[in-house]
Design a protein around this motif. Sequence first.
Motif, PDB file in Angstrom:
ATOM      1  N   LEU A 247       0.961  -1.311   0.062  1.00 21.35           N
ATOM      2  CA  LEU A 247      -0.121  -0.075   0.018  1.00 21.35           C
ATOM      3  C   LEU A 247       0.750   1.209  -0.027  1.00 21.35           C
ATOM      4  CD1 LEU A 247      -2.753   1.389   0.222  1.00 21.35           C
ATOM      5  CD2 LEU A 247      -2.450   1.336   2.783  1.00 21.35           C
ATOM      6  N   LEU A 248       0.794   2.151  -0.993  1.00 20.19           N
ATOM      7  CA  LEU A 248       1.396   3.216  -1.311  1.00 20.19           C
ATOM      8  C   LEU A 248       0.317   4.521  -0.977  1.00 20.19           C
ATOM      9  CD1 LEU A 248       3.719   2.524  -4.178  1.00 20.19           C
ATOM     10  CD2 LEU A 248       4.228   2.394  -1.669  1.00 20.19           C
ATOM     11  N   ARG A 249       0.811   5.562  -0.127  1.00 19.54           N
ATOM     12  CA  ARG A 249      -0.284   6.626  -0.046  1.00 19.54           C
ATOM     13  C   ARG A 249       0.443   7.662   0.798  1.00 19.54           C
ATOM     14  NH1 ARG A 249       1.621   4.530   4.366  1.00 19.54           N
ATOM     15  NH2 ARG A 249       0.734   4.922   6.337  1.00 19.54           N
ATOM     16  N   ALA A 250      -0.219   8.935   0.804  1.00 22.96           N
ATOM     17  CA  ALA A 250       0.174  10.243   1.320  1.00 22.96           C
ATOM     18  C   ALA A 250      -0.160   9.714   2.916  1.00 22.96           C
ATOM     19  CB  ALA A 250      -0.107  11.290   1.069  1.00 22.96           C
ATOM     20  N   THR A 291       2.545  -1.372   4.533  1.00 21.49           N
ATOM     21  CA  THR A 291       2.866  -0.220   4.107  1.00 21.49           C
ATOM     22  C   THR A 291       4.021   0.528   4.911  1.00 21.49           C
ATOM     23  OG1 THR A 291       1.758   2.096   3.638  1.00 21.49           O
ATOM     24  CG2 THR A 291       1.178   1.044   5.648  1.00 21.49           C
ATOM     25  N   VAL A 292       4.247   1.716   4.758  1.00 19.19           N
ATOM     26  CA  VAL A 292       5.124   2.377   5.426  1.00 19.19           C
ATOM     27  C   VAL A 292       4.537   3.202   6.431  1.00 19.19           C
ATOM     28  CG1 VAL A 292       7.207   4.140   5.432  1.00 19.19           C
ATOM     29  CG2 VAL A 292       6.819   2.602   3.671  1.00 19.19           C
ATOM     30  N   GLY A 293       4.925   3.232   7.601  1.00 19.63           N
ATOM     31  CA  GLY A 293       4.128   4.018   8.724  1.00 19.63           C
ATOM     32  C   GLY A 293       4.506   5.399   8.968  1.00 19.63           C
ATOM     33  N   SER A 294       3.646   6.366   9.387  1.00 22.81           N
ATOM     34  CA  SER A 294       3.986   7.681   9.499  1.00 22.81           C
ATOM     35  C   SER A 294       4.909   7.929  10.715  1.00 22.81           C
ATOM     36  CB  SER A 294       2.732   8.584   9.749  1.00 22.81           C
ATOM     37  OG  SER A 294       3.143   9.905   9.778  1.00 22.81           O
ATOM     38  N   PRO A 295       5.908   8.557  10.727  1.00 21.59           N
ATOM     39  CA  PRO A 295       6.843   9.021  11.956  1.00 21.59           C
ATOM     40  C   PRO A 295       6.216   9.690  13.055  1.00 21.59           C
ATOM     41  CG  PRO A 295       7.539  10.501  10.254  1.00 21.59           C
ATOM     42  CD  PRO A 295       6.638   9.415   9.613  1.00 21.59           C
ATOM     43  N   ALA A 332      -4.271   7.619  -5.163  1.00 18.03           N
ATOM     44  CA  ALA A 332      -3.983   8.744  -5.969  1.00 18.03           C
ATOM     45  C   ALA A 332      -3.805   9.855  -4.876  1.00 18.03           C
ATOM     46  CB  ALA A 332      -4.913   9.064  -6.882  1.00 18.03           C
ATOM     47  N   GLY A 333      -2.618  10.368  -5.113  1.00 17.61           N
ATOM     48  CA  GLY A 333      -2.145  11.420  -3.912  1.00 17.61           C
ATOM     49  C   GLY A 333      -1.623  13.068  -4.722  1.00 17.61           C
ATOM     50  N   LYS A 334      -1.502  13.792  -3.845  1.00 16.24           N
ATOM     51  CA  LYS A 334      -1.168  15.345  -4.400  1.00 16.24           C
ATOM     52  C   LYS A 334       0.113  15.735  -3.837  1.00 16.24           C
ATOM     53  CE  LYS A 334      -4.977  16.679  -2.119  1.00 16.24           C
ATOM     54  NZ  LYS A 334      -6.121  17.327  -1.502  1.00 16.24           N
ATOM     55  N   THR A 335       0.889  14.804  -3.063  1.00 22.23           N
ATOM     56  CA  THR A 335       2.332  15.056  -2.619  1.00 22.23           C
ATOM     57  C   THR A 335       3.523  14.854  -3.443  1.00 22.23           C
ATOM     58  OG1 THR A 335       2.462  12.968  -1.412  1.00 22.23           O
ATOM     59  CG2 THR A 335       1.464  14.827  -0.311  1.00 22.23           C
ATOM     60  N   PRO A 336       4.600  15.405  -3.390  1.00 22.10           N
ATOM     61  CA  PRO A 336       5.702  14.923  -4.146  1.00 22.10           C
ATOM     62  C   PRO A 336       6.374  13.580  -3.948  1.00 22.10           C
ATOM     63  CG  PRO A 336       5.922  17.046  -3.185  1.00 22.10           C
ATOM     64  CD  PRO A 336       4.891  16.596  -2.667  1.00 22.10           C
ATOM     65  N   TRP A 337       6.123  13.157  -2.746  1.00 22.37           N
ATOM     66  CA  TRP A 337       6.502  11.816  -2.410  1.00 22.37           C
ATOM     67  C   TRP A 337       5.686  10.720  -3.218  1.00 22.37           C
ATOM     68  CZ3 TRP A 337      11.154  11.519  -1.619  1.00 22.37           C
ATOM     69  CH2 TRP A 337      11.930  12.578  -0.585  1.00 22.37           C
TER      70      TRP A 337
END
Length: 442
Positions: A247-250, A291-295, A332-337
């Motif tokens: 899972l990839l997301r902002a 997924t990657v967790g938010s710090p 679908a995201g709006k961030t550069p990452w």
Amino acid sequence: MEGPRVREIDISKPAQALRFIRFAEYVAVLGGLTMLYAFLSVMVANPDLRTGDRLILYLFMIAMVSVPVFVGYRGINRLDSRILRAYFITFPMLLIIMLFSLFSILILILAAMTQHDKSLLDEGHLIALIYLGPATVIICTGLVFDFLLIRMRVDSLGINLVRLLSNLKSQSGPQAKKVKRVNLNAGIWNSLLGGGLVLGGILLPLKSIEDLSLSILGYFVLIKARRYLQADIQSLLTLDKRRVILLLRAFDDDIPLPLSSFFLFPIKWVIDFSLEARLLNHFSYFGPFITVGSPKDPLPLPGAARAFLSDSDWPSQVIRWISEAALIIMYAGKTPWVSWELAKVIEAERVRNLIMIFPEIRHGSLYQDIYPRIECVRHVFQNTKWSEALASFQDYVYPRAILFRDDGSIIVIKSRYLNRDSYHLAAIIAHYLMLSGSTDAV
């Protein structure tokens, strides 16, 4: 106007049917629990009801209510063919008890009116009458839409939803067992504490705002318990050797819903926390859902198992997962990452393994939320064979998921309705198309 390289699947009808079925599920769970509490309270208060035929009758009614409560609870955040079929049995079971209770109350009202004896009635009877009328209508409506949904064919696929879900189930595997939790002991203790606070707030007579606050605090504790009970990613990957579902997301899209919705329906936050938590219920049967967790959230939110990586480690780890994943789910995201991650998916030639989902809208209009997401996707896909199809796509309101075909065309799964089931269903249909190789037939 969409160009010829844009194929559409409209899921508005099943999404609408699921909206009414969800209402019936919540009534089955909450109403059923209320009726169970009422039956047990009457039995405790009246020793005469605990003997002979009356005991058998009350035990039968308790059993009749318990089954819809259990099935409804199991179905609230899932799309499962077996549960949809089971509603043909459980909804009528609950309707029988509701109609019996309504009939009994109406008999008491008639007796009170003819005998001019108000002592035959109390405040509880009137409250039950006010509740049971609408609840009966909602359960009947849910039963009708469940019947329609089971017969309904998914647009342009020529298959009904129950058959589609059954086909997916046949291709799934078991979830990994004995997976270590983030903190099992803390999860258990918070579950007990939260459940006690919620139950205490319900059972205590509502005399002040403090009693209501007790239940609200309990719901927050239950949500925290779910976070402690999340799967530990290292344990999951050790026990489940299948290719990962990534899972990839902002990180901003982790927020489930506005906090105001919690106070309107707090139990929904506990049982049906987010779209991601629903996706876990489906995709975890096909591989480790990670997924990657938010710090900012060292205690993971309910959903995919989270890896907490340093700033220097996460790019290489994400690239490795992209290249190895059996399936990539991307909001679908709006961030550069997010754009960077999407570019890496294209660079690794994994677009055919990508399901792009538009996350639930949280504020503003649909256009204001979706348009910048589509523009970011277009920007990343420029100079690829999908750029023409994305440029011709002009629907900024209804898209729920996008698939990218090898010939440069795209499949857009859309819905006119905004309920969570429209997003959930879009992801499942996209997965079905991938596994069945049906994209060419759309």
